[in-house]
Design a protein around this motif. Structure first.
Motif, PDB file in Angstrom:
ATOM      1  N   ALA A  44       0.926  -1.042   0.093  1.00 34.40           N
ATOM      2  CA  ALA A  44       0.069  -0.230  -0.298  1.00 34.40           C
ATOM      3  C   ALA A  44       1.000   1.349   0.186  1.00 34.40           C
ATOM      4  CB  ALA A  44      -0.897  -0.051   1.253  1.00 34.40           C
ATOM      5  N   ASN A  45       2.057   1.122   0.690  1.00 34.64           N
ATOM      6  CA  ASN A  45       2.775   2.454   0.740  1.00 34.64           C
ATOM      7  C   ASN A  45       3.875   2.526  -0.427  1.00 34.64           C
ATOM      8  OD1 ASN A  45       4.358   0.155   1.475  1.00 34.64           O
ATOM      9  ND2 ASN A  45       5.150   1.239   3.284  1.00 34.64           N
ATOM     10  N   GLU A  46       3.767   1.668  -1.639  1.00 30.67           N
ATOM     11  CA  GLU A  46       4.599   1.977  -2.765  1.00 30.67           C
ATOM     12  C   GLU A  46       4.278   3.151  -3.233  1.00 30.67           C
ATOM     13  OE1 GLU A  46       4.762  -0.537  -6.586  1.00 30.67           O
ATOM     14  OE2 GLU A  46       5.439  -1.902  -4.889  1.00 30.67           O
ATOM     15  N   LEU A  47       5.339   3.717  -3.764  1.00 30.62           N
ATOM     16  CA  LEU A  47       5.132   5.079  -4.700  1.00 30.62           C
ATOM     17  C   LEU A  47       4.671   4.425  -6.046  1.00 30.62           C
ATOM     18  CD1 LEU A  47       4.715   8.212  -4.409  1.00 30.62           C
ATOM     19  CD2 LEU A  47       7.260   8.104  -4.660  1.00 30.62           C
ATOM     20  N   PRO A  48       3.902   4.845  -6.856  1.00 30.18           N
ATOM     21  CA  PRO A  48       3.877   4.599  -8.149  1.00 30.18           C
ATOM     22  C   PRO A  48       4.653   5.555  -9.012  1.00 30.18           C
ATOM     23  CG  PRO A  48       1.534   4.786  -7.354  1.00 30.18           C
ATOM     24  CD  PRO A  48       2.430   5.303  -6.137  1.00 30.18           C
ATOM     25  N   HIS A  49       5.241   4.922 -10.252  1.00 30.92           N
ATOM     26  CA  HIS A  49       6.208   5.654 -10.877  1.00 30.92           C
ATOM     27  C   HIS A  49       5.368   6.768 -11.760  1.00 30.92           C
ATOM     28  CE1 HIS A  49       9.666   6.706 -13.244  1.00 30.92           C
ATOM     29  NE2 HIS A  49      10.187   5.766 -12.443  1.00 30.92           N
ATOM     30  N   PRO A  50       5.925   7.852 -11.933  1.00 28.98           N
ATOM     31  CA  PRO A  50       5.119   9.230 -12.445  1.00 28.98           C
ATOM     32  C   PRO A  50       5.067   9.092 -13.856  1.00 28.98           C
ATOM     33  CG  PRO A  50       7.349   9.781 -11.888  1.00 28.98           C
ATOM     34  CD  PRO A  50       7.131   8.558 -11.117  1.00 28.98           C
ATOM     35  N   ARG A  51       6.118   7.960 -14.599  1.00 30.01           N
ATOM     36  CA  ARG A  51       5.970   7.794 -16.134  1.00 30.01           C
ATOM     37  C   ARG A  51       5.293   6.743 -16.461  1.00 30.01           C
ATOM     38  NH1 ARG A  51      11.775   8.825 -15.329  1.00 30.01           N
ATOM     39  NH2 ARG A  51      12.045   6.609 -15.794  1.00 30.01           N
ATOM     40  N   GLN A  52       4.624   5.935 -15.646  1.00 30.79           N
ATOM     41  CA  GLN A  52       3.982   4.761 -15.942  1.00 30.79           C
ATOM     42  C   GLN A  52       2.521   4.835 -16.409  1.00 30.79           C
ATOM     43  OE1 GLN A  52       3.237   3.077 -11.907  1.00 30.79           O
ATOM     44  NE2 GLN A  52       1.404   3.300 -11.989  1.00 30.79           N
ATOM     45  N   THR A  53       2.505   4.000 -17.649  1.00 27.16           N
ATOM     46  CA  THR A  53       1.308   3.923 -18.298  1.00 27.16           C
ATOM     47  C   THR A  53       0.784   2.646 -18.801  1.00 27.16           C
ATOM     48  OG1 THR A  53       2.404   4.457 -20.564  1.00 27.16           O
ATOM     49  CG2 THR A  53       1.513   6.361 -19.380  1.00 27.16           C
ATOM     50  N   LYS A  54      -0.430   2.203 -18.763  1.00 30.09           N
ATOM     51  CA  LYS A  54      -0.672   0.837 -18.615  1.00 30.09           C
ATOM     52  C   LYS A  54      -0.882   0.436 -20.298  1.00 30.09           C
ATOM     53  CE  LYS A  54      -3.600  -2.754 -16.889  1.00 30.09           C
ATOM     54  NZ  LYS A  54      -2.547  -3.692 -16.387  1.00 30.09           N
ATOM     55  N   VAL A  55      -0.429  -0.557 -20.762  1.00 33.11           N
ATOM     56  CA  VAL A  55      -0.560  -1.176 -22.092  1.00 33.11           C
ATOM     57  C   VAL A  55      -0.891  -2.763 -22.123  1.00 33.11           C
ATOM     58  CG1 VAL A  55       0.472  -1.680 -24.181  1.00 33.11           C
ATOM     59  CG2 VAL A  55       1.038   0.349 -23.257  1.00 33.11           C
ATOM     60  N   ALA A  56      -1.827  -3.037 -22.879  1.00 33.51           N
ATOM     61  CA  ALA A  56      -2.382  -4.666 -22.892  1.00 33.51           C
ATOM     62  C   ALA A  56      -1.042  -5.304 -23.464  1.00 33.51           C
ATOM     63  CB  ALA A  56      -3.430  -4.588 -23.803  1.00 33.51           C
ATOM     64  N   LEU A  57      -0.685  -6.387 -22.789  1.00 33.97           N
ATOM     65  CA  LEU A  57       0.213  -7.446 -23.109  1.00 33.97           C
ATOM     66  C   LEU A  57      -0.111  -8.136 -24.293  1.00 33.97           C
ATOM     67  CD1 LEU A  57       1.958  -8.351 -19.688  1.00 33.97           C
ATOM     68  CD2 LEU A  57       2.556  -6.591 -21.363  1.00 33.97           C
ATOM     69  N   LYS A  58      -1.361  -8.610 -24.492  1.00 32.99           N
ATOM     70  CA  LYS A  58      -1.711  -9.695 -25.367  1.00 32.99           C
ATOM     71  C   LYS A  58      -1.681  -9.195 -26.800  1.00 32.99           C
ATOM     72  CE  LYS A  58      -1.685 -13.064 -22.309  1.00 32.99           C
ATOM     73  NZ  LYS A  58      -0.912 -13.921 -22.172  1.00 32.99           N
ATOM     74  N   GLY A  59      -1.336  -9.964 -27.879  1.00 35.98           N
ATOM     75  CA  GLY A  59      -1.644  -9.566 -29.155  1.00 35.98           C
ATOM     76  C   GLY A  59      -0.614 -10.424 -29.993  1.00 35.98           C
ATOM     77  N   GLY A  60      -1.022 -10.991 -31.204  1.00 30.78           N
ATOM     78  CA  GLY A  60      -0.196 -11.849 -31.875  1.00 30.78           C
ATOM     79  C   GLY A  60      -0.198 -11.480 -33.376  1.00 30.78           C
ATOM     80  N   GLY A  61      -0.512  -9.963 -33.780  1.00 29.32           N
ATOM     81  CA  GLY A  61      -0.264  -9.957 -35.229  1.00 29.32           C
ATOM     82  C   GLY A  61      -1.763 -10.056 -36.029  1.00 29.32           C
ATOM     83  N   THR A  62      -2.058  -9.339 -36.808  1.00 29.70           N
ATOM     84  CA  THR A  62      -3.269  -9.415 -37.744  1.00 29.70           C
ATOM     85  C   THR A  62      -3.162  -9.637 -38.979  1.00 29.70           C
ATOM     86  OG1 THR A  62      -3.061  -6.763 -38.091  1.00 29.70           O
ATOM     87  CG2 THR A  62      -4.398  -7.685 -36.268  1.00 29.70           C
TER      88      THR A  62
END
Length: 423
Positions: free
Chosen positions: A300-318
């Motif tokens: 709970a006391n972890e300080l999130p990184h100010p540069r973080q942004t979430k990206v989906a990990l899954k994907g195998g090409g179209t």
């Protein structure tokens, strides 16, 4: 330690599996007083032809891992033996133990953290530590067009790009085997969307994707994102049981599987002969993927990184897909649900023998391939995959005696604990 490990050739005999010791290096946040990461470490080959008495890992590798988790690439992070930052680490190699990662010489600093790979933002190429690059692939980017063998590759399918990479390499970069070999992604296909969103191609030595016809999340099939591995080694690569680290001007394999097995004793700390097209920036990201797998639940006391942004990990090409009926030699993860938890536990070698019984994916796969082709298994592979050392056999028997419930359960269903006969 008196002497330092060396990068070995394949001429050094593998270390007996039963004799391998695995420890753990833990990097700790001094303010939060909780682990940043845990890296399993094992004994390394020495210049006298023996192995180190204790497991060890280059200090620079642990510092690189800490930089990834904290986003701190400016060199002002250091490892200390004490929480107050008074006793610096004196050696260029770390043995198993707990070390404190102090930033800006301030142990009271609550520096922010990236909690997972999907929110991690990789550094620009210019911020990656210099030792990851070489004269073959320097840190500076080039606006010159790369080798036409990379740009003119058939991009109609991922298998076509993989085949082109195998054609250029001709052999497994670790074992030197000419067959059976496969094209293996450095950044996995499952991270295709992440690869595109983070614009990884823009940070390579030659910016852009090659073949140039790749687009969208298919850029993960860039020919520079392929290495050639023997089929069974490819399986271990897909399970993230090893990564590559820079050491003394070369890249070496560092095996982080928690347990000893036939691969760790044969290939740990061996030099990898990468082709010119392989960009160290991709190897750095692959290293980051493995490091984030060591992270525990954030507090709970972890300080999130100010540069973080979430990206989906899954994907195998179209569009760069497999042709109907052709084998997928780009990834084999989905073919095996025996996913190994390489980072859990506190190290040690108490369960070393147990993984021998579970090596269905590696040696057996290779043996089956040779048998199906009517070929005799080469002597070196036979020696490595069919253990005959009396100490190993004794260790197997001792393990089953200490775990009678496993023998009873397995014999009641199959008659043996695995395809490897212990008696």
């Amino acid at each position: 330690m008196a002497t330092e490990p060396i990068v070995t050739s394949l001429d050094l005999p593998p270390k007996p599996v039963a004799n391998e010791t695995v420890g753990q290096v833990v990097a700790v946040h001094p303010f939060l007083f909780r682990p940043l990461l845990r890296i399993p470490v094992r004994c390394c080959p020495m210049s006298d032809g023996n192995y180190s008495d204790k497991p060890c890992i280059p200090t620079t590798t642990v510092l690189d891992a800490c930089a990834i988790v904290t986003g701190n690439y400016n060199g002002n992070g250091h490892l200390f033996r004490d929480r107050e930052g008074q006793t610096p680490v004196p050696s260029s190699f770390l043995e198993p133990g707990q070390y404190f990662y102090v930033v800006d010489h301030d142990p009271s600093l609550n520096y922010p953290l990236f909690a997972s790979f999907d929110i991690w933002v990789p550094p620009p190429r210019c911020d990656v530590p210099d030792h990851w690059f070489s004269p073959q692939c320097p840190k500076e980017q080039s606006l010159l067009l790369p080798d036409t063998r990379w740009t003119n590759v058939d991009a109609s399918s991922r298998s076509a790009v993989s085949s082109a990479a195998k054609g250029l390499d001709g052999q497994c970069l670790l074992s030197g085997y000419l067959w059976p070999i496969e094209g293996a992604h450095i950044i996995p296909v499952e991270n295709a969307l992440w690869y595109t969103a983070r614009q990884v191609s823009d940070q390579l030595r030659h910016p852009g994707s090659y073949p140039t016809r790749l687009s969208g999340d298919n850029v993960v099939h860039d020919i520079r994102n392929f290495i050639t591995l023997r089929a069974d080694i490819h399986r271990r690569w897909d399970k993230h049981t090893f990564f590559f680290i820079p050491f003394n001007g070369s890249f070496v394999l560092y095996f982080i599987g928690k347990l000893a097995d036939l691969y760790s004793t044969q290939y740990h700390f061996r030099k990898a002969s990468f082709p010119e097209r392989v960009d160290p920036y991709l190897l750095f990201i692959r290293f980051a993927i493995a490091i984030f797998s060591t992270l525990r639940e954030k507090t709970a006391n972890e300080l999130p990184h100010p540069r973080q942004t979430k990206v989906a990990l899954k994907g195998g090409g179209t569009t760069c897909r497999r042709r109907a009926g052709e084998p997928d030699d780009a990834t084999m993860e989905e073919q095996d649900d025996d996913v190994e938890d390489v980072m859990s536990g506190d190290g040690g070698n108490g369960d070393d023998v147990s993984e021998l019984a579970g090596l269905e994916d590696g040696p057996k796969l290779l043996v089956k391939i040779f048998e199906d082709e009517g070929l005799e298994l080469p002597p070196d592979l036979a020696a490595a995959f069919i253990p005959r050392d009396e100490k190993i056999e004794a260790a197997k028997i001792a393990w089953f005696e200490a775990n009678p419930q496993i023998r009873q359960c397995s014999e009641a269903t199959t008659g043996v604990a695995s395809g490897i006969h212990f008696e």
